[in-house]
Scaffold this motif. Structure first.
Motif, PDB file in Angstrom:
ATOM      1  N   ILE A 132       6.258 152.400  47.554  1.00 18.27           N
ATOM      2  CA  ILE A 132       7.309 153.221  46.701  1.00 18.27           C
ATOM      3  C   ILE A 132       6.961 154.522  46.450  1.00 18.27           C
ATOM      4  O   ILE A 132       7.401 155.551  46.356  1.00 18.27           O
ATOM      5  CB  ILE A 132       7.645 152.325  45.406  1.00 18.27           C
ATOM      6  N   PHE A 192      11.264 155.265  48.336  1.00 20.31           N
ATOM      7  CA  PHE A 192      12.261 154.345  48.143  1.00 20.31           C
ATOM      8  C   PHE A 192      12.843 154.913  46.964  1.00 20.31           C
ATOM      9  O   PHE A 192      14.266 154.686  47.090  1.00 20.31           O
ATOM     10  CB  PHE A 192      11.467 153.092  48.073  1.00 20.31           C
ATOM     11  N   TYR A 193      12.579 155.065  45.902  1.00 20.54           N
ATOM     12  CA  TYR A 193      12.976 155.449  44.668  1.00 20.54           C
ATOM     13  C   TYR A 193      11.853 156.221  43.724  1.00 20.54           C
ATOM     14  O   TYR A 193      10.713 156.018  44.087  1.00 20.54           O
ATOM     15  CB  TYR A 193      13.824 154.345  44.143  1.00 20.54           C
ATOM     16  N   VAL A 207      19.420 152.368  41.297  1.00 24.02           N
ATOM     17  CA  VAL A 207      18.890 151.483  42.553  1.00 24.02           C
ATOM     18  C   VAL A 207      19.620 150.031  42.273  1.00 24.02           C
ATOM     19  O   VAL A 207      19.976 149.656  41.104  1.00 24.02           O
ATOM     20  CB  VAL A 207      17.579 151.501  42.740  1.00 24.02           C
ATOM     21  N   LEU A 255      17.897 146.146  43.210  1.00 24.56           N
ATOM     22  CA  LEU A 255      16.792 145.605  43.794  1.00 24.56           C
ATOM     23  C   LEU A 255      16.920 144.063  43.683  1.00 24.56           C
ATOM     24  O   LEU A 255      17.278 143.686  42.509  1.00 24.56           O
ATOM     25  CB  LEU A 255      15.589 146.096  43.003  1.00 24.56           C
ATOM     26  N   VAL A 295      10.516 145.325  48.043  1.00 22.33           N
ATOM     27  CA  VAL A 295      10.918 146.421  48.955  1.00 22.33           C
ATOM     28  C   VAL A 295      10.576 146.121  50.368  1.00 22.33           C
ATOM     29  O   VAL A 295      11.068 146.611  51.157  1.00 22.33           O
ATOM     30  CB  VAL A 295      10.177 147.603  48.652  1.00 22.33           C
ATOM     31  N   VAL A 342      16.741 147.730  49.710  1.00 20.13           N
ATOM     32  CA  VAL A 342      17.145 148.813  48.616  1.00 20.13           C
ATOM     33  C   VAL A 342      17.860 149.562  48.461  1.00 20.13           C
ATOM     34  O   VAL A 342      17.956 150.426  49.462  1.00 20.13           O
ATOM     35  CB  VAL A 342      15.315 149.403  48.512  1.00 20.13           C
ATOM     36  N   ASN A 361      19.667 152.645  46.848  1.00 21.93           N
ATOM     37  CA  ASN A 361      19.335 153.988  46.124  1.00 21.93           C
ATOM     38  C   ASN A 361      20.704 154.581  45.832  1.00 21.93           C
ATOM     39  O   ASN A 361      21.207 155.376  46.886  1.00 21.93           O
ATOM     40  CB  ASN A 361      18.328 154.734  46.649  1.00 21.93           C
TER      41      ASN A 361
END
Length: 299
Positions: free
Chosen positions: A109, A114-115, A121, A123, A164, A169, A171
């Motif tokens: 991450i 990823f974010y 997001v 998740l 993840v 995932v 976003n």
């Protein structure tokens, strides 16, 4: 001094015990320095996002500093402890595989994009805004569930970072912090359809013009980064009809965190414009007609 050392118990004279004490003391000193630095960051950095990032960076530096301090204390005995660490490490890795996966997820991450904090997001089926990224868990301010629209419901959800590697995932605000949203408007047959389309286009452009240029520029940048097709960020109004009415679909670009209020503003503007059309455009609605039943007798 020699007399004082002579009175000490035998186990306190062991060099390993002395190293353990030194290691614990070093770790405590590092923790104290990190806590003081974090308090200073909170006091003197007034921007919440910048303060959060500084505090997280200080925490990571504290972990590294504590590890280096312990390694420095035991540097001369690491060769003898290699076998012990190897056997213990294998057992710990098996018992704490989920924890290790979460730490690996944190690394992914942090460096994989990823974010980040403040992103919206989804998740593990949980949708929310990221408010903290820890070594083991990501904390979300949850959206939706029993609340309509993208609004907070008050729950704080902690999701293991290992997600993840296991699930997609989503976003909503990563490379492109905008969404395409739609609003469907039913219009009666016999209305001025050209006027209806013109009114919807005008109202939507007035509401969304603040986002249009920025969204177009960011999308152009994404076309250079990814193999994406060109997309228009300008409002688009299309129609379809069935046996009841003509349905206009208004498609527009909106920031991820302004979706509900933008739809409210467009809806209010459309209702006002339709009312001002002097009957040339009318909103359709399902009609139900009831017929009275004749009285009857049963035996």
């Amino acid at each position: 001094m020699d007399a004082f050392l002579h009175r000490l118990p035998t186990w306190l004279k062991d060099p390993t015990v002395g190293k353990l004490v030194a290691a614990v003391f070093s770790v405590l000193v590092v923790i104290a320095l990190v806590r003081l630095s974090q308090r200073g960051a909170t006091r003197y950095i007034h921007d919440s996002t910048a303060s959060y990032r500084v505090r997280k960076a200080l925490s990571v530096m504290g972990y590294v500093g504590a590890l280096l301090a312990v390694a420095g204390v035991f540097s001369d005995g690491l060769g003898q402890l290699t076998v012990v660490f190897g056997v213990a490490g294998a057992g710990i890795a098996f018992a704490l595989q989920e924890v290790i996966a979460s730490v690996a997820g944190w690394i992914a991450i942090s460096f994989g994009g990823f974010y980040k904090v403040s992103d919206r997001v989804q998740l593990g089926g949980i949708k929310g805004d990221v408010i903290d990224i820890g070594i083991l868990r990501t904390t979300l301010a949850e959206l939706g569930v029993w609340v309509d629209g993208d609004l907070y419901n008050g729950r704080m959800v902690r999701v293991a970072n290992s997600f993840v590697f296991k699930e997609p995932v989503v976003n909503y605000s990563g490379d492109f912090p905008f969404l395409w949203d739609e609003l469907k408007v039913p219009i009666r047959f016999g209305s001025d359809l050209d006027l209806a389309q013109a009114l919807m286009t005008q109202v939507t452009e007035e509401v969304c013009q603040a986002y249009e240029a920025e969204a177009a520029a960011i999308w152009k940048g994404m076309e250079k980064k990814y193999p994406l097709e060109p997309a228009t960020t300008k409002p688009l109004v299309t129609l379809a009809f069935d046996q009841n009415w003509v349905t206009f679909t208004v498609r527009y670009t909106v920031r991820f965190d302004q979706r509900r209020m933008t739809k409210h503003r467009i809806s209010s503007g459309l209702l006002s414009a339709i009312d001002a059309s002097a009957g040339k455009v009318s909103v359709a609605a399902a009609a139900l007609e009831l017929f009275p039943m004749k009285p009857f007798e049963t035996r």
